[in-house]
Every structure is written in C-alpha cells, then in structure tokens.
Write an enzyme that holds these catalytic residues in place. Structure first.
Site, PDB file in Angstrom:
ATOM      1  N   ASP A   1      16.180  25.783 -31.442  1.00  0.00           N
ATOM      2  CA  ASP A   1      17.440  26.150 -32.347  1.00  0.00           C
ATOM      3  C   ASP A   1      17.863  24.773 -33.372  1.00  0.00           C
ATOM      4  OD1 ASP A   1      17.137  28.456 -31.195  1.00  0.00           O
ATOM      5  OD2 ASP A   1      18.922  28.231 -29.863  1.00  0.00           O
TER       6      ASP A   1
HETATM    7  N1  URA Z   1      16.642  28.278 -25.982  1.00  0.00           N
HETATM    8  C1  URA Z   1      17.452  28.573 -26.776  1.00  0.00           C
HETATM    9  O1  URA Z   1      18.439  29.319 -26.702  1.00  0.00           O
HETATM   10  N2  URA Z   1      17.448  27.495 -27.867  1.00  0.00           N
HETATM   11  C2  URA Z   1      16.298  26.839 -27.739  1.00  0.00           C
HETATM   12  O2  URA Z   1      16.658  25.990 -28.760  1.00  0.00           O
HETATM   13  C3  URA Z   1      15.673  26.559 -26.930  1.00  0.00           C
HETATM   14  C4  URA Z   1      15.520  27.497 -25.728  1.00  0.00           C
END
Ligand code: URA
Length: 235
Positions: free
Chosen positions: A104
């Site tokens: 993310d």
């Molecule tokens: N899980 C998440 O919630 N975000 C990420 O970036 C990776 C795994």
C-alpha cells in the site's frame, strides 16, 4: 540456469510457440552445437547462444530489492502519486522492471522488482505459499485468541476468507504477522477484523530474503545466489 526457449523469447526473437518450430528446424546453437529442444537449459552468463548464425545477447535476469518508504505507490505509472520507479537508479530504468506484488502507499519495507515476469508471478501466487512477514504497530494488544483466529484462517467483514496466518504479539500495540497470500490491504484488514487497527506497517521478509541492512529508500541488486533462493521458494 534458464530454458533455451525462455532465453530466446526473452530476447524478443519470437514467441515461445514460434520458437518451437524454429528450434526443430535447427535454427539455434548453444556454444556452436545445434539444439532442437527448447527445454535444454543454459547459463545465460556463460553460454553463447546463436540464432540463424548470429549471436544472441540475452536479457540479464534482474531482481532488485527496494526498501520502500511511505508515500509511493507500487506501480510503474500513476497519474497522481509518485511511484516506486522514481526510487530506482537511472541505470536500471530501461530494464522493464515490474514490482513483485504491491505494498500500500503508506506501507514501508521490502519490495522486489524484476524483469522476469514468470518469477514475479510465482512469488505472488498464493499457490506457492511464499511467506511474507510484516511488522505492525496497532491499537490494542494482540492476545492468544487473536493468534488462534489467525492460525485458523480469518473471515473478513466482506466475506473474504484468508489462509491460515501467523500472528506473533511483540507487546502492547506491536505484532509480527506472516501471511502466504497478498489480498488487497490484507494485513490491515485482518488486524482490523480482530479490533487491532494498524497505524504503521512494514514488510521485513519475503520468502528467504530479509530487508535487514537496507536503508529506507535504498535499492540493491540481488546476487545470483539470492535469485536462486527465490526460484526455489517460488516452486
Ligand atoms: N497488507 C496490507 O494491508 N498492506 C500492505 O501493503 C501489505 C500487506
């Protein structure tokens, strides 16, 4: 080691299907010897391949590890936000690198980029169960019931069922989470489902590789041994 047909397809000579016929017709040599079977393996660093009498410069397989800072999106282009490609040194920009899965925008940590689409696919696919380990800071304190719920496979609010995962509470407001799949916002949603909303998330490990020693924002090229260990982890 790489299959001859993959080496030639990567070099852009023809599609894998077209290559089959061309190889059968004796169009390719490895170190001067005609090879008609595309499954024959070669070492792209050492073996000399020729096609219709001309040497083929193979595309070097490249895997980079980036310590992604928050604020960058894990894609090659984005109309709004800076992308992780902006953190990649100029010398690698023409290598057709793609991020291996996504972190993310606000998540930090280990992100691989490669010009080997097959490898990227194998590492992302939940079928191969490559472990990804995260460090999270969150509200509340994770307890035994949370550990058991993760181990059993959580059901999220929208009905998504997660594979069994490992939750290791580190103390008040801190945990380590290991998952073998990469659903959208997976770790954040799993933690939220247990009433432990995440305020900070960092990926520390992917398969056999660890982020250790790589500074935030820095990039390094994986060694052939490390790439081999990823091949093994990806099945
Ligand atoms: N899980 C998440 O919630 N975000 C990420 O970036 C990776 C795994």
């Amino acid at each position: 080691m790489l299959r001859l047909d993959k080496f030639m397809a990567d070099a852009g000579l023809a599609s894998r299907r077209e290559l089959k016929a061309l190889l059968k017709a004796g169009a390719a040599q490895i170190n001067g010897k005609t090879v008609t079977d595309g499954a024959v393996k070669l070492d792209p660093e050492r073996d000399q391949v020729s096609f219709r009498g001309c040497p083929v410069a193979g595309r070097r397989r490249l895997v980079l590890m980036l310590h992604k800072p928050a604020g960058y999106v894990s894609s090659t282009e984005d109309p709004r936000d800076p992308t992780v490609m902006e953190l990649i040194p100029e010398a690698y920009r023409r290598q057709e690198l793609v991020p291996v899965g996504r972190l993310d925008k606000e998540t930090e940590g280990l992100l691989l980029l490669t010009n080997d689409g097959d490898l990227a696919h194998r590492l992302i696919s939940p079928r191969h169960e490559v472990e990804k380990r995260y460090y999270a800071r969150h509200a509340g304190t994770a307890g035994e019931a949370d550990v058991e719920a993760f181990a059993a496979g959580l059901s999220l609010r929208d009905g998504t069922v997660c594979k069994p995962a490992l939750l290791r509470p580190l103390g008040p407001g801190e945990s380590e989470i290991t998952v073998t799949e990469g659903k959208y916002h997976q770790v954040r949603r799993m933690m939220a489902a247990r009433g432990l909303p995440v305020s900070y998330l960092r990926r520390d490990m992917e398969g056999p590789l660890s982020l250790s020693g790589l500074e935030k924002g820095a990039v390094r090229e994986l060694s052939p041994e490390e790439i081999g260990s990823l091949d093994a982890a990806g099945g």
